[in-house]
Design a protein around this motif. Structure first.
Motif, mmCIF file in Angstrom:
data_model
loop_
_atom_site.group_PDB
_atom_site.id
_atom_site.type_symbol
_atom_site.label_atom_id
_atom_site.label_comp_id
_atom_site.label_asym_id
_atom_site.label_seq_id
_atom_site.Cartn_x
_atom_site.Cartn_y
_atom_site.Cartn_z
ATOM 1 N N GLU A 204 1.358 -1.032 0.298
ATOM 2 C CA GLU A 204 0.174 0.074 -0.131
ATOM 3 C C GLU A 204 0.727 1.184 -0.024
ATOM 4 O OE1 GLU A 204 -2.673 -0.194 3.242
ATOM 5 O OE2 GLU A 204 -4.282 -1.180 2.329
ATOM 6 N N LYS A 205 0.563 2.227 -0.996
ATOM 7 C CA LYS A 205 1.298 3.452 -0.990
ATOM 8 C C LYS A 205 0.304 4.391 -1.593
ATOM 9 C CE LYS A 205 5.713 4.980 -2.954
ATOM 10 N NZ LYS A 205 6.573 4.641 -4.386
ATOM 11 N N GLU A 206 0.958 6.160 -0.529
ATOM 12 C CA GLU A 206 0.501 7.216 -1.013
ATOM 13 C C GLU A 206 1.137 7.436 -2.196
ATOM 14 O OE1 GLU A 206 -1.769 8.644 -0.034
ATOM 15 O OE2 GLU A 206 -2.707 7.883 2.028
ATOM 16 N N THR A 207 -0.269 7.703 -3.259
ATOM 17 C CA THR A 207 0.254 8.135 -4.555
ATOM 18 C C THR A 207 -0.424 9.521 -5.348
ATOM 19 O OG1 THR A 207 -1.553 7.664 -5.475
ATOM 20 C CG2 THR A 207 0.213 6.029 -5.739
ATOM 21 N N ALA A 208 -0.073 9.992 -6.444
ATOM 22 C CA ALA A 208 -0.995 11.024 -6.394
ATOM 23 C C ALA A 208 -2.259 11.840 -6.487
ATOM 24 C CB ALA A 208 -0.442 12.256 -7.365
ATOM 25 N N ALA A 209 -2.951 9.845 -6.647
ATOM 26 C CA ALA A 209 -4.575 9.803 -6.622
ATOM 27 C C ALA A 209 -5.409 9.270 -5.263
ATOM 28 C CB ALA A 209 -4.559 8.866 -7.438
ATOM 29 N N GLY A 210 -4.371 9.047 -4.108
ATOM 30 C CA GLY A 210 -4.732 8.795 -3.898
ATOM 31 C C GLY A 210 -3.774 7.270 -2.549
ATOM 32 N N LEU A 211 -3.708 6.288 -2.035
ATOM 33 C CA LEU A 211 -3.738 5.167 -1.729
ATOM 34 C C LEU A 211 -4.150 4.468 -2.697
ATOM 35 C CD1 LEU A 211 -2.277 3.989 0.939
ATOM 36 C CD2 LEU A 211 -4.013 3.276 1.763
ATOM 37 N N ARG A 212 -3.067 3.739 -3.308
ATOM 38 C CA ARG A 212 -2.942 2.299 -3.911
ATOM 39 C C ARG A 212 -2.501 1.289 -3.188
ATOM 40 N NH1 ARG A 212 -2.809 4.321 -9.863
ATOM 41 N NH2 ARG A 212 -2.496 1.976 -9.355
ATOM 42 N N GLU A 213 -2.705 0.050 -3.880
ATOM 43 C CA GLU A 213 -2.352 -0.839 -3.893
ATOM 44 C C GLU A 213 -1.751 -1.420 -4.770
ATOM 45 O OE1 GLU A 213 -5.623 -4.391 -2.707
ATOM 46 O OE2 GLU A 213 -5.523 -3.110 -0.604
ATOM 47 N N PHE A 214 -0.337 -2.424 -4.424
ATOM 48 C CA PHE A 214 0.503 -2.275 -5.572
ATOM 49 C C PHE A 214 0.844 -3.865 -5.621
ATOM 50 C CE2 PHE A 214 1.152 2.261 -5.307
ATOM 51 C CZ PHE A 214 1.241 2.469 -6.867
ATOM 52 N N PRO A 215 0.795 -5.097 -6.256
ATOM 53 C CA PRO A 215 0.697 -6.021 -5.878
ATOM 54 C C PRO A 215 2.511 -6.238 -6.783
ATOM 55 C CG PRO A 215 -0.907 -5.470 -7.569
ATOM 56 C CD PRO A 215 0.289 -4.908 -7.376
ATOM 57 N N LEU A 216 3.148 -7.233 -5.681
ATOM 58 C CA LEU A 216 4.247 -7.516 -6.357
ATOM 59 C C LEU A 216 4.792 -9.436 -6.246
ATOM 60 C CD1 LEU A 216 6.763 -6.287 -3.313
ATOM 61 C CD2 LEU A 216 5.712 -4.906 -5.478
ATOM 62 N N VAL A 217 5.238 -9.538 -7.399
ATOM 63 C CA VAL A 217 5.347 -11.038 -8.789
ATOM 64 C C VAL A 217 6.717 -11.277 -7.506
ATOM 65 C CG1 VAL A 217 5.634 -11.827 -9.949
ATOM 66 C CG2 VAL A 217 4.366 -10.187 -10.189
ATOM 67 N N MET A 218 6.644 -12.834 -7.389
ATOM 68 C CA MET A 218 7.901 -13.179 -7.054
ATOM 69 C C MET A 218 8.271 -14.259 -8.333
ATOM 70 S SD MET A 218 8.953 -16.163 -3.868
ATOM 71 C CE MET A 218 9.733 -14.830 -3.034
ATOM 72 N N TRP A 219 9.600 -14.442 -9.064
ATOM 73 C CA TRP A 219 9.712 -15.156 -10.155
ATOM 74 C C TRP A 219 10.896 -16.079 -9.070
ATOM 75 C CZ3 TRP A 219 8.529 -10.126 -11.084
ATOM 76 C CH2 TRP A 219 7.787 -9.407 -11.915
ATOM 77 N N VAL A 220 10.610 -17.714 -9.596
ATOM 78 C CA VAL A 220 11.612 -18.302 -9.269
ATOM 79 C C VAL A 220 12.631 -18.805 -10.559
ATOM 80 C CG1 VAL A 220 11.797 -20.823 -7.589
ATOM 81 C CG2 VAL A 220 10.600 -18.407 -6.695
ATOM 82 N N ALA A 221 13.475 -19.346 -10.566
ATOM 83 C CA ALA A 221 14.257 -19.643 -11.847
ATOM 84 C C ALA A 221 15.057 -20.615 -11.188
ATOM 85 C CB ALA A 221 14.583 -18.922 -13.011
ATOM 86 N N SER A 222 14.928 -21.647 -12.132
ATOM 87 C CA SER A 222 16.516 -22.392 -12.116
ATOM 88 C C SER A 222 16.904 -22.737 -13.213
ATOM 89 C CB SER A 222 16.278 -24.012 -11.834
ATOM 90 O OG SER A 222 15.055 -24.339 -11.083
ATOM 91 N N LYS A 223 18.999 -22.483 -13.190
ATOM 92 C CA LYS A 223 19.898 -22.885 -13.386
ATOM 93 C C LYS A 223 20.149 -24.770 -13.350
ATOM 94 C CE LYS A 223 24.625 -21.594 -14.554
ATOM 95 N NZ LYS A 223 25.839 -20.677 -14.241
ATOM 96 N N GLU A 224 19.947 -25.057 -14.567
ATOM 97 C CA GLU A 224 20.075 -26.750 -14.625
ATOM 98 C C GLU A 224 21.719 -26.827 -15.176
ATOM 99 O OE1 GLU A 224 17.636 -29.130 -14.724
ATOM 100 O OE2 GLU A 224 16.326 -27.232 -14.095
ATOM 101 N N LYS A 225 21.826 -28.368 -14.291
ATOM 102 C CA LYS A 225 23.262 -28.671 -14.464
ATOM 103 C C LYS A 225 23.887 -29.355 -16.252
ATOM 104 C CE LYS A 225 25.895 -32.437 -12.844
ATOM 105 N NZ LYS A 225 26.385 -33.370 -11.653
ATOM 106 N N LYS A 226 24.853 -28.529 -16.361
ATOM 107 C CA LYS A 226 25.060 -28.905 -17.598
ATOM 108 C C LYS A 226 25.584 -30.181 -18.027
ATOM 109 C CE LYS A 226 27.951 -24.598 -18.564
ATOM 110 N NZ LYS A 226 28.957 -23.833 -18.356
ATOM 111 N N VAL A 227 25.217 -30.870 -19.097
ATOM 112 C CA VAL A 227 25.269 -31.932 -19.401
ATOM 113 C C VAL A 227 26.524 -32.236 -20.544
ATOM 114 C CG1 VAL A 227 23.815 -34.186 -20.838
ATOM 115 C CG2 VAL A 227 22.496 -32.255 -20.071
ATOM 116 N N GLY A 228 26.861 -33.374 -20.289
ATOM 117 C CA GLY A 228 28.130 -33.767 -20.987
ATOM 118 C C GLY A 228 29.674 -33.436 -20.690
#
Length: 228
Positions: A204-228
């Motif tokens: 929740e954050k005050e903006t020029a237009a008043g109090l707003r809600e801003f979603p935060l996204v979590m990205w989870v990503a893997s680095k695979e083991k090299k083959v060979g």
């Protein structure tokens, strides 16, 4: 002196930052547990854009070693002070024979991945909170984060879902958040696999237009083991 240098000494005074960090830390632990990282011995982590170290210090029980990286020298100085104070607390606890004296090996470092690559040893987990929307060379930084991960490592990014510019106001020249699927596609194009995302927090954050809600996204990503 950058904007973040100027704000470093008062950064932790802003209401809501600790609450947000606590919620994100809990979600990061859940994500790492789901992918089996919490069972790995000697886990090495790196936080990019660590600021004053609030999130990293909340996660210190997860890692044997934690690199706390930031591109602001003043933020790094604040982190160093916090780490010294924590180290003293740990030593005091040991002297008093308390059982909660363990702490990760903490390393605040001044590095800007837009300007240079990390030359230290690879890490198992890299994470960043509310950093990427400030990064101009986004693909470069994400590629360098990929490169600093060990094989079978994990990247966790938490940032704004795409918004209309209200969060920072009209003078902001960074990214107006990120559309989740497009950011996921960018990660995949850089070589990451098992890319998942979800809403992890509502700010929740005050903006020029008043109090707003801003979603935060979590990205989870893997680095695979090299083959060979």
């Amino acid at each position: 002196m950058s904007e973040f240098d100027e704000r470093a000494r008062t950064w932790d005074q802003k209401p809501g930052r600790l609450k947000r960090a606590e919620a994100v830390a809990a979600d990061i632990k859940a994500a790492l547990s789901a992918r089996g990282f919490l069972e790995r011995p000697g886990l090495r982590g790196l936080e990019y854009g660590a600021g004053t170290g609030t999130l990293g210090l909340l996660l210190r029980d997860v890692f044997a070693e934690l690199i706390m990286m930031d591109a602001s020298r003043e933020m790094v100085r604040v982190m160093e002070e916090k780490c010294r104070a924590l180290e003293q607390e740990v030593q005091d606890d040991k002297q008093e024979d308390k059982q909660d004296g363990s702490v990760a090996d903490l390393h605040p470092v001044f590095v800007n991945l837009e300007q240079e690559a990390w030359t230290g040893a690879p890490v198992d987990v890299a994470f960043a909170l509310m950093v990427m929307h400030h990064v101009g060379e986004l693909e470069l930084v994400l590629r360098r984060l990929y490169d600093l991960l060990d094989e079978e490592g994990c990247l966790i990014v938490v940032d704004l879902k795409s918004e209309d510019g209200s969060f920072h106001g009209e003078d902001f020249d960074g990214h107006l958040g990120f559309e989740p699927e497009r950011f996921s596609a960018l990660l995949k194009n850089l070589g990451f696999t098992r890319v998942d995302h979800h809403i992890c927090y509502i700010m929740e954050k005050e903006t020029a237009a008043g109090l707003r809600e801003f979603p935060l996204v979590m990205w989870v990503a893997s680095k695979e083991k090299k083959v060979g």
